[in-house]
Design a protein around this motif. Structure first.
Motif, PDB file in Angstrom:
ATOM      1  N   PHE A 125      36.292  -6.697 -77.995  1.00  0.00           N
ATOM      2  CA  PHE A 125      36.547  -5.372 -78.392  1.00  0.00           C
ATOM      3  C   PHE A 125      36.730  -5.212 -79.810  1.00  0.00           C
ATOM      4  CE2 PHE A 125      38.324  -5.523 -73.954  1.00  0.00           C
ATOM      5  CZ  PHE A 125      37.449  -4.698 -73.358  1.00  0.00           C
ATOM      6  N   THR A 126      36.915  -4.041 -80.414  1.00  0.00           N
ATOM      7  CA  THR A 126      37.289  -3.658 -81.720  1.00  0.00           C
ATOM      8  C   THR A 126      38.713  -4.090 -81.925  1.00  0.00           C
ATOM      9  OG1 THR A 126      35.824  -1.800 -81.449  1.00  0.00           O
ATOM     10  CG2 THR A 126      37.193  -1.827 -83.365  1.00  0.00           C
ATOM     11  N   HIS A 127      38.977  -4.807 -83.337  1.00  0.00           N
ATOM     12  CA  HIS A 127      40.238  -5.163 -83.417  1.00  0.00           C
ATOM     13  C   HIS A 127      40.781  -4.367 -84.666  1.00  0.00           C
ATOM     14  CE1 HIS A 127      40.207  -9.504 -81.411  1.00  0.00           C
ATOM     15  NE2 HIS A 127      39.255  -8.705 -81.137  1.00  0.00           N
ATOM     16  N   THR A 128      42.193  -4.473 -84.533  1.00  0.00           N
ATOM     17  CA  THR A 128      42.843  -3.480 -85.415  1.00  0.00           C
ATOM     18  C   THR A 128      42.949  -4.188 -86.803  1.00  0.00           C
ATOM     19  OG1 THR A 128      45.167  -4.583 -84.963  1.00  0.00           O
ATOM     20  CG2 THR A 128      44.374  -2.620 -83.592  1.00  0.00           C
ATOM     21  N   ARG A 130      31.092  -9.362 -71.766  1.00  0.00           N
ATOM     22  CA  ARG A 130      30.849  -7.843 -71.084  1.00  0.00           C
ATOM     23  C   ARG A 130      30.472  -7.737 -69.708  1.00  0.00           C
ATOM     24  NH1 ARG A 130      27.059  -6.164 -74.645  1.00  0.00           N
ATOM     25  NH2 ARG A 130      28.143  -5.089 -76.107  1.00  0.00           N
ATOM     26  N   ARG A 131      29.658  -8.850 -69.288  1.00  0.00           N
ATOM     27  CA  ARG A 131      29.470  -9.005 -67.789  1.00  0.00           C
ATOM     28  C   ARG A 131      30.545  -9.280 -66.967  1.00  0.00           C
ATOM     29  NH1 ARG A 131      25.865 -12.973 -66.921  1.00  0.00           N
ATOM     30  NH2 ARG A 131      25.865 -13.499 -69.263  1.00  0.00           N
ATOM     31  N   ALA A 132      31.239 -10.378 -67.711  1.00  0.00           N
ATOM     32  CA  ALA A 132      32.498 -10.684 -66.937  1.00  0.00           C
ATOM     33  C   ALA A 132      33.552  -9.647 -66.830  1.00  0.00           C
ATOM     34  CB  ALA A 132      33.095 -12.177 -67.484  1.00  0.00           C
ATOM     35  N   THR A 133      33.772  -9.036 -67.674  1.00  0.00           N
ATOM     36  CA  THR A 133      34.774  -8.063 -67.650  1.00  0.00           C
ATOM     37  C   THR A 133      34.231  -6.816 -66.839  1.00  0.00           C
ATOM     38  OG1 THR A 133      35.095  -8.476 -70.096  1.00  0.00           O
ATOM     39  CG2 THR A 133      36.250  -6.320 -69.168  1.00  0.00           C
ATOM     40  N   ARG A 134      32.949  -6.664 -66.634  1.00  0.00           N
ATOM     41  CA  ARG A 134      32.658  -5.598 -65.880  1.00  0.00           C
ATOM     42  C   ARG A 134      32.801  -5.644 -64.690  1.00  0.00           C
ATOM     43  NH1 ARG A 134      28.445  -1.343 -67.708  1.00  0.00           N
ATOM     44  NH2 ARG A 134      27.998  -1.294 -65.300  1.00  0.00           N
ATOM     45  N   LYS A 168      42.237   6.493 -77.599  1.00  0.00           N
ATOM     46  CA  LYS A 168      41.776   5.504 -78.241  1.00  0.00           C
ATOM     47  C   LYS A 168      40.987   4.136 -77.622  1.00  0.00           C
ATOM     48  CE  LYS A 168      42.401   3.305 -82.805  1.00  0.00           C
ATOM     49  NZ  LYS A 168      42.673   3.507 -84.203  1.00  0.00           N
ATOM     50  N   SER A 169      42.046   3.523 -76.942  1.00  0.00           N
ATOM     51  CA  SER A 169      41.833   2.412 -76.416  1.00  0.00           C
ATOM     52  C   SER A 169      40.787   2.725 -75.217  1.00  0.00           C
ATOM     53  CB  SER A 169      43.078   2.067 -75.704  1.00  0.00           C
ATOM     54  OG  SER A 169      43.095   1.146 -74.925  1.00  0.00           O
ATOM     55  N   LEU A 170      40.815   3.692 -74.362  1.00  0.00           N
ATOM     56  CA  LEU A 170      39.896   4.060 -73.508  1.00  0.00           C
ATOM     57  C   LEU A 170      38.389   4.152 -74.090  1.00  0.00           C
ATOM     58  CD1 LEU A 170      39.046   4.706 -70.718  1.00  0.00           C
ATOM     59  CD2 LEU A 170      39.765   7.038 -71.289  1.00  0.00           C
ATOM     60  N   ILE A 171      38.203   4.823 -75.077  1.00  0.00           N
ATOM     61  CA  ILE A 171      37.111   4.890 -75.655  1.00  0.00           C
ATOM     62  C   ILE A 171      36.340   3.612 -76.164  1.00  0.00           C
ATOM     63  CG2 ILE A 171      35.820   6.011 -77.596  1.00  0.00           C
ATOM     64  CD1 ILE A 171      37.709   8.226 -77.169  1.00  0.00           C
ATOM     65  N   ASP A 172      37.102   2.651 -76.899  1.00  0.00           N
ATOM     66  CA  ASP A 172      36.711   1.448 -77.241  1.00  0.00           C
ATOM     67  C   ASP A 172      36.232   0.772 -75.960  1.00  0.00           C
ATOM     68  OD1 ASP A 172      36.290  -0.182 -79.558  1.00  0.00           O
ATOM     69  OD2 ASP A 172      37.813  -1.562 -78.513  1.00  0.00           O
ATOM     70  N   ILE A 196      35.405   1.639 -72.870  1.00  0.00           N
ATOM     71  CA  ILE A 196      34.287   2.126 -72.248  1.00  0.00           C
ATOM     72  C   ILE A 196      32.879   2.126 -73.062  1.00  0.00           C
ATOM     73  CG2 ILE A 196      35.302   3.467 -70.528  1.00  0.00           C
ATOM     74  CD1 ILE A 196      34.464   6.089 -72.357  1.00  0.00           C
ATOM     75  N   SER A 197      33.018   2.154 -74.559  1.00  0.00           N
ATOM     76  CA  SER A 197      31.795   2.195 -75.288  1.00  0.00           C
ATOM     77  C   SER A 197      31.348   0.510 -75.289  1.00  0.00           C
ATOM     78  CB  SER A 197      32.024   2.633 -76.670  1.00  0.00           C
ATOM     79  OG  SER A 197      32.987   2.305 -77.136  1.00  0.00           O
ATOM     80  N   PHE A 198      32.222  -0.090 -75.317  1.00  0.00           N
ATOM     81  CA  PHE A 198      31.896  -1.681 -75.434  1.00  0.00           C
ATOM     82  C   PHE A 198      31.173  -1.939 -74.153  1.00  0.00           C
ATOM     83  CE2 PHE A 198      32.015  -6.115 -74.653  1.00  0.00           C
ATOM     84  CZ  PHE A 198      31.386  -6.609 -76.123  1.00  0.00           C
ATOM     85  N   LEU A 199      31.756  -1.553 -72.749  1.00  0.00           N
ATOM     86  CA  LEU A 199      31.201  -2.106 -71.688  1.00  0.00           C
ATOM     87  C   LEU A 199      30.078  -1.218 -71.100  1.00  0.00           C
ATOM     88  CD1 LEU A 199      34.728  -2.952 -70.216  1.00  0.00           C
ATOM     89  CD2 LEU A 199      33.034  -4.541 -71.041  1.00  0.00           C
ATOM     90  N   GLY A 200      29.860  -0.010 -71.685  1.00  0.00           N
ATOM     91  CA  GLY A 200      28.847   0.717 -71.302  1.00  0.00           C
ATOM     92  C   GLY A 200      29.127   1.528 -70.134  1.00  0.00           C
ATOM     93  N   TYR A 201      30.256   2.189 -70.080  1.00  0.00           N
ATOM     94  CA  TYR A 201      30.624   3.206 -68.993  1.00  0.00           C
ATOM     95  C   TYR A 201      30.495   4.595 -69.530  1.00  0.00           C
ATOM     96  CZ  TYR A 201      32.187  -0.725 -66.388  1.00  0.00           C
ATOM     97  OH  TYR A 201      32.175  -1.916 -65.507  1.00  0.00           O
ATOM     98  N   THR A 202      30.588   5.715 -68.803  1.00  0.00           N
ATOM     99  CA  THR A 202      30.797   6.900 -69.287  1.00  0.00           C
ATOM    100  C   THR A 202      32.349   7.232 -68.725  1.00  0.00           C
ATOM    101  OG1 THR A 202      30.192   8.134 -67.133  1.00  0.00           O
ATOM    102  CG2 THR A 202      28.701   7.824 -69.001  1.00  0.00           C
TER     103      THR A 202
END
Ligand SMILES: [Zn+2]
Length: 364
Positions: free
Chosen positions: A95-98, A127-131, A321-325, A327-333
């Motif tokens: 994921f994006t890091h601070t 990504r696959r394992a997390t999904r 902000k955390s939710l957006i990071d 779902i955008s990395f994992l490819g969910y709406t």
């Protein structure tokens, strides 16, 4: 759902132990610190270090680090007090890091003049394992959490470094065991074994056998000794923060005001990690605010009433902000995210009111 009468911690924490007066084991464990001779414990750590210390500047231990305050405290102890020559190892999520997290890791490497090994699970596998873990169990970072424990030990096996240093024994601090101990080797081994038991499950959901093996321990090479330093030093988030700040540690104060949290310096390296923490809420009726607030009550920095006010205000909140990071990395709406989490709500703990899930028996 019941809450500890002293610190407010809920009994829905998996593995939590309560006495018949309603006091949790974490409170008893915290009180038991008073009877420990910490000077003796420090001597015990020194003895262990004496056994492994190398005087030729080659690595004598691995410290798994995130760059957080606890890692800085560990590096401080092992370098300045125990004269060890550690190799730092970070296992990162994708994921994006601070900015503060990146800064903290950088100053840690500079301050202590240590080499640093960064292990990044390839983004596609992550990504696959997390999904899979998110959709099937709600425990999104299950795979990377295994890796955080197994990879530093696996590298110790590969590089023949005999000693691995972790910070806190969270099972003792959060009261899922009543004995304090330092030897974490069996725990790391058990994680690798659990993964072995789950192997077919991961394969059935799309990982390859090699991908599962990539984060397991080496079955042939000898294991290092893995320890929890909290057995030797009374663990304190605020003391560790103070020590880390002396070296230039930055909090998130000027970067991000996180919803669902009551501090700005714990678990702060990766933005979407908060979603993983929040996912406990639908299942167990508590998350990060409860964890930290009850801990602060035990440490005497909050009263139970103050903790309850914070829990009421914040514990249910998922940081946007955390939710957006996430779902955008994992490819969910967002819609898909809420549909997946909808099946996680524990109906013994929650009921629906006006379209929202609310606790049946809130402690406040
Ligand atoms: Zn308690």
């Amino acid at each position: 759902m019941k809450h500890c009468i002293k610190c407010g911690m809920p009994n829905t924490r998996p593995g939590s132990i309560f006495d018949d007066k309603g006091v949790c084991q974490a409170c008893h464990n915290y009180d038991s610190r008073k009877s420990v001779n910490w000077d003796e414990r420090k001597k015990e750590l020194r003895k262990l270090c004496d056994k492994y210390r190398k005087n030729d500047e080659s690595y004598d231990c691995i410290i798994p680090v995130s760059g957080g305050k606890d890692s800085q405290f560990l590096a401080h102890i092992m370098v300045t007090e125990m004269d060890m020559h550690p190799l730092l190892v970070t296992v990162t999520d994708s994921f994006t890091h601070t900015q503060a997290g990146a800064h903290n890791l950088r100053i840690m490497i500079e301050t202590f003049k240590l080499n640093h090994y960064q292990y990044t699970i390839n983004h596609d596998l992550f990504r696959r394992a997390t999904r899979i873990a998110f959709e099937m169990t709600g425990e999104a970072l299950k795979f990377v959490e295994y890796a955080i424990y197994t990879i530093p030990t696996l590298l110790a096996q590969k590089f023949e470094i005999p000693f691995v240093i972790y910070g806190e024994n969270s099972s003792f601090e959060y009261g899922t065991t009543d004995t304090n101990f330092y030897d974490a080797t069996p725990i790391v081994q058990a994680m690798s074994d659990t993964l072995e038991k789950e192997r077919q499950w991961w394969i059935d959901h799309g990982l390859s056998s090699e991908e599962v093996s990539s984060i397991q321990l080496d079955k042939i090479k000898p294991l290092p000794l893995v320890i929890y330093t909290s057995y030797f030093y009374p663990w304190s988030s605020l003391r560790n923060l103070e020590v880390a700040q002396r070296y230039g540690f930055r909090t998130l104060a000027h970067e991000w005001d996180r919803e669902g949290c009551i501090e700005n310096f714990e678990q702060m390296d990766s933005i979407a990690y908060l979603v993983h923490l929040w996912l406990k809420y639908p299942k167990f009726g508590f998350q990060r605010t409860s964890d930290i607030a009850s801990r602060r009550v035990r440490e005497g920095q909050l009263t139970l009433d103050e903790a309850m006010t914070l829990i009421k205000e914040r514990d249910h909140k998922l940081d946007q902000k955390s939710l957006i990071d996430f779902i955008s990395f994992l490819g969910y709406t967002q819609k898909e995210f809420w549909e997946i989490t909808d099946k996680l709500w524990n109906k013994d703990i929650f009921e629906q009111k006006e379209g929202r899930w609310v606790l049946r028996n809130p402690p406040y």
